[in-house]
Enzyme design. Sequence first.
Site, mmCIF file in Angstrom:
data_model
loop_
_atom_site.group_PDB
_atom_site.id
_atom_site.type_symbol
_atom_site.label_atom_id
_atom_site.label_comp_id
_atom_site.label_asym_id
_atom_site.label_seq_id
_atom_site.Cartn_x
_atom_site.Cartn_y
_atom_site.Cartn_z
ATOM 1 C CG ASP A 20 -7.762 75.625 -23.082
ATOM 2 O OD1 ASP A 20 -7.270 75.840 -24.310
ATOM 3 O OD2 ASP A 20 -7.832 76.511 -22.207
ATOM 4 N NE ARG A 79 -13.609 79.716 -19.514
ATOM 5 C CZ ARG A 79 -12.734 79.672 -20.293
ATOM 6 N NH1 ARG A 79 -12.255 80.797 -20.913
ATOM 7 N NH2 ARG A 79 -11.584 78.862 -20.259
#
Length: 576
Positions: free
Chosen positions: A483, A202
């Site tokens: 996160d 990613r």
Amino acid sequence: MTYNLKRDDQKDSTAFGQQDIIDSAARKGPDSRNASFQDAILQGVQVSGQVQEQHKKILTPQALTFLALLHRSFNARRKELLERRVARQAEIDRGILPDFLPETAHIRNNPTWKGAPPAPGLTDRRVEITGPTDRKMVVNALNSDVWTYMADFEDSSAPTWENMINGQVNLYDAVRRQVDFKIGAKEYKLRTDRTLPTLIVRPRGWHLEEKHVTVDGEPLSGSLFDFGLYFFHNAHESVKRGTGPYFYLPKMESHLEARLWNDVFNLAQDYINMPRGTIRGTVLIETILAAFEMDEIIYELRDHSSGLNCGRWDYIFSTIKKFRNHANFVLPDRSAVTMTVPFMDAYVKLLIQTCHKRGVHAMGGMAAQIPIKDDKAANDKAMDGVRADKLREVKAGHDGTWVAHPALAAIASEVFNKHMPTPNQLFVRREDVKIGPNDLLNMNVPGKITEEGIRKNLNIGLGYMEAWIRGVGCVPINYLMEDAATAEVSRSQLWQWVKHGVTTAEGKKVDKAYALRLLKECTDELAAKAPKGNKYALASKYFATQVTGEDYADFLTTLLYDEITAQGSPSPASKL
């Protein structure tokens, strides 16, 4: 509003008159490109990050040449698309809410087109583990009992130069099975008793930059930096080993942004003499605007598409962010915004239906829980929650799911193995689903706004921002792996509640003074428990600008980025 953006029937163009050079070099092959070619392209390319010996196999002249070509070919369009986001936000603020696009109805209504069939290593993706690209995580993730590993340069990584460039070194070594290492007496080795999980990378979203590399005086796109280095070094090697260059694509807000990725993919494959369609990209549908363009996003990437993913926390963040100025979009405490509330349920159903109609995977969301080792009752309750969430996903028709911790892989696997004995559920068409714009925007979410919810948001936001400033991109808080996405939910809810002057369940009006008082209390409490040298004071300084219903940064990561850049004296790329 009209936007001057390239359509399907327009050829892609490469800036600075370099397309002939690319085409000629591509026909001859990457190894044939001589020093004069590289010198011409590398003019104006500088690296200001510290380049250590282990980085030199990544920051080669050939790789930097490729990055420069990507930048000059696509950065202008990237910036134009980011301006389009600003214009669309202004429309929403004026009350023009999202709807399915009339100009692309022919794509949505055409039942015949399909995405690409599953690529090698991506047919069965029932459990995917995600995490940053530090060397220990890479080894542990690839040793986990999962089907794929999403190596993350984005939400779970703080983009320090060291994290980003060392991550590229680690993935380069992992692809070649040379990532084993020792810390003291402890050895970290890749297992050899079975096939390792398929690697998916990613890159950062289109909005982020990599300021340690500049091209013609402009920072390189973080997306192109992460994608370009990984692809250039590992695409052919990964194909040779039976998989391919696979990516998760984050934070997109329109099919035009997917079109940009598709053009990047085509140029990249042509450049290294790789057949088009070898790359595969799974798009995270983690913005409310992208939910209205899912068909179109798959269509733009169709030869490179490997499906869509429910990025649940970012999706909640995006919903709050886009409608933050509208009082009727105020949501209750984060804990009340579950996957079964109306707007989230509609999003999941439409995503599964859309993906399976087009023959691509519909991936489920993250289980962020961490095992609670010192409290069996609490751990059992948390794991039961994971099991219930995965059961909901597999019964809805998802083809796989995410976990943040290796210990959760067994639970997710057990649920999916029992209820999905086939490699995927592409045959589950969900033709019963009828989702309209009002369903995706149905904010009828039961729940309350409480002082406990405010304090949890403050603790999560502060805890994450403090860690991020120290270069840590994911942090365990209250047995959840937090996160950037969850931190964004926290600060956006706080902003929204102050902006609209909500009243808590305890009868307290949430205003600027109240928010700042609680912020100070939380900061003092966390700083007192933390080691010396912690960054809570600095994190609180930034967070205070985001919780008063006034200023609102586009992303926390862009707000904080300059705190973690470590730019030295720029060096010409040709001299590395």
